[in-house]
Design an enzyme around this catalytic site. Structure first.
Site, PDB file in Angstrom:
ATOM      1  N   GLY A  46       0.836  -1.188   0.000  1.00 24.65           N
ATOM      2  CA  GLY A  46       0.000   0.000   0.000  1.00 24.65           C
ATOM      3  C   GLY A  46       0.872   1.239   0.000  1.00 24.65           C
ATOM      4  N   GLN A  51       3.369   9.926   1.119  1.00 31.06           N
ATOM      5  CA  GLN A  51       4.624   9.162   1.128  1.00 31.06           C
ATOM      6  C   GLN A  51       5.485   9.443  -0.101  1.00 31.06           C
ATOM      7  OE1 GLN A  51       2.510   5.230   2.100  1.00 31.06           O
ATOM      8  NE2 GLN A  51       4.492   4.997   3.092  1.00 31.06           N
ATOM      9  N   CYS A  89       5.888  -0.272   7.234  1.00 34.10           N
ATOM     10  CA  CYS A  89       5.570   0.884   6.392  1.00 34.10           C
ATOM     11  C   CYS A  89       6.791   1.251   5.567  1.00 34.10           C
ATOM     12  CB  CYS A  89       5.168   2.059   7.277  1.00 34.10           C
ATOM     13  SG  CYS A  89       4.797   3.567   6.390  1.00 34.10           S
ATOM     14  N   LEU A  90       6.582   1.547   4.287  1.00 35.75           N
ATOM     15  CA  LEU A  90       7.713   1.905   3.423  1.00 35.75           C
ATOM     16  C   LEU A  90       8.408   3.177   3.916  1.00 35.75           C
ATOM     17  CD1 LEU A  90       6.327   1.154  -0.154  1.00 35.75           C
ATOM     18  CD2 LEU A  90       7.898  -0.226   1.222  1.00 35.75           C
ATOM     19  N   HIS A 131      -4.446   1.906   7.574  1.00 34.56           N
ATOM     20  CA  HIS A 131      -3.051   2.378   7.640  1.00 34.56           C
ATOM     21  C   HIS A 131      -2.817   3.508   6.636  1.00 34.56           C
ATOM     22  CE1 HIS A 131       1.474   1.417   7.822  1.00 34.56           C
ATOM     23  NE2 HIS A 131       1.363   2.233   6.797  1.00 34.56           N
ATOM     24  N   GLU A 132      -3.313   3.312   5.407  1.00 30.27           N
ATOM     25  CA  GLU A 132      -3.075   4.327   4.362  1.00 30.27           C
ATOM     26  C   GLU A 132      -3.876   5.599   4.629  1.00 30.27           C
ATOM     27  OE1 GLU A 132      -0.557   3.714   2.724  1.00 30.27           O
ATOM     28  OE2 GLU A 132      -0.486   1.552   2.979  1.00 30.27           O
ATOM     29  N   HIS A 135      -2.159   7.863   6.951  1.00 31.87           N
ATOM     30  CA  HIS A 135      -1.131   8.708   6.317  1.00 31.87           C
ATOM     31  C   HIS A 135      -1.721  10.044   5.843  1.00 31.87           C
ATOM     32  CE1 HIS A 135       2.549   6.359   6.155  1.00 31.87           C
ATOM     33  NE2 HIS A 135       1.923   5.301   5.684  1.00 31.87           N
TER      34      HIS A 135
END
Ligand SMILES: [Zn+2]
Length: 152
Positions: A46, A51, A89-90, A131-132, A135
């Site tokens: 995701g 990000q 997470c990236l 989660h997204e 962000h």
């Protein structure tokens, strides 16, 4: 399509609130395609627009089951149950922690054709959407961790 640079924890853009998109247009579709490509290149499941440095309410998800979700202005309208499971997470590399999330959610969003979609999701997909969306509100999963799983 083009790869975009991932922003990492400590970059203040990750702590800002993203703005809604009034109309999904070609520019939004290019952003979403770039985000999908960037997500694949970094082996993520995701990615949210902040990000890659864009403060717009856009997220993409692919859990590896052949479905690619591209969501604009996603909003959770219902949630139920709770499950605590590990996340990464990236933008927070090499860190994992367990986070409580709803088991089931209903999410409303605009798709790439500017059509309103309502989706029911459970388990990992629900977790990933939550989660997204976090962000988009400047929240990182590490803010919600109840127990560290591993570091490094
Ligand atoms: Zn993340």
């Amino acid at each position: 399509m083009a790869l975009r640079n991932i922003r990492y924890e400590g970059d203040e853009i990750l702590r800002k609130k993203s703005r809604e998109i009034a109309q999904v247009d070609e520019r939004t579709r290019i952003l979403m395609d770039d985000m999908v490509e960037t997500m694949y290149a970094n082996e993520g499941i995701g990615l949210a627009a902040p990000q890659v440095g864009i403060l717009r309410r856009v997220i993409v998800i692919d859990l590896g089951d052949g479905k690619v979700y591209k969501m604009v202005n996603p909003k959770i309208t219902q949630k139920s149950g709770e499950e605590t499971a590990p996340e990464g997470c990236l933008s927070v590399p090499e860190t994992r922690g367990t986070v409580p999330r709803p088991m089931n959610i209903t999410v409303e969003y605009l798709n790439e054709n500017n059509e309103k979609v309502e989706l029911e999701a459970e388990g990992l997909l629900a977790r990933c959407i939550c989660h997204e969306i976090d962000h988009l509100d400047g929240i990182l999963f590490v803010d919600r961790v109840v127990e560290d799983v591993e570091e490094g």
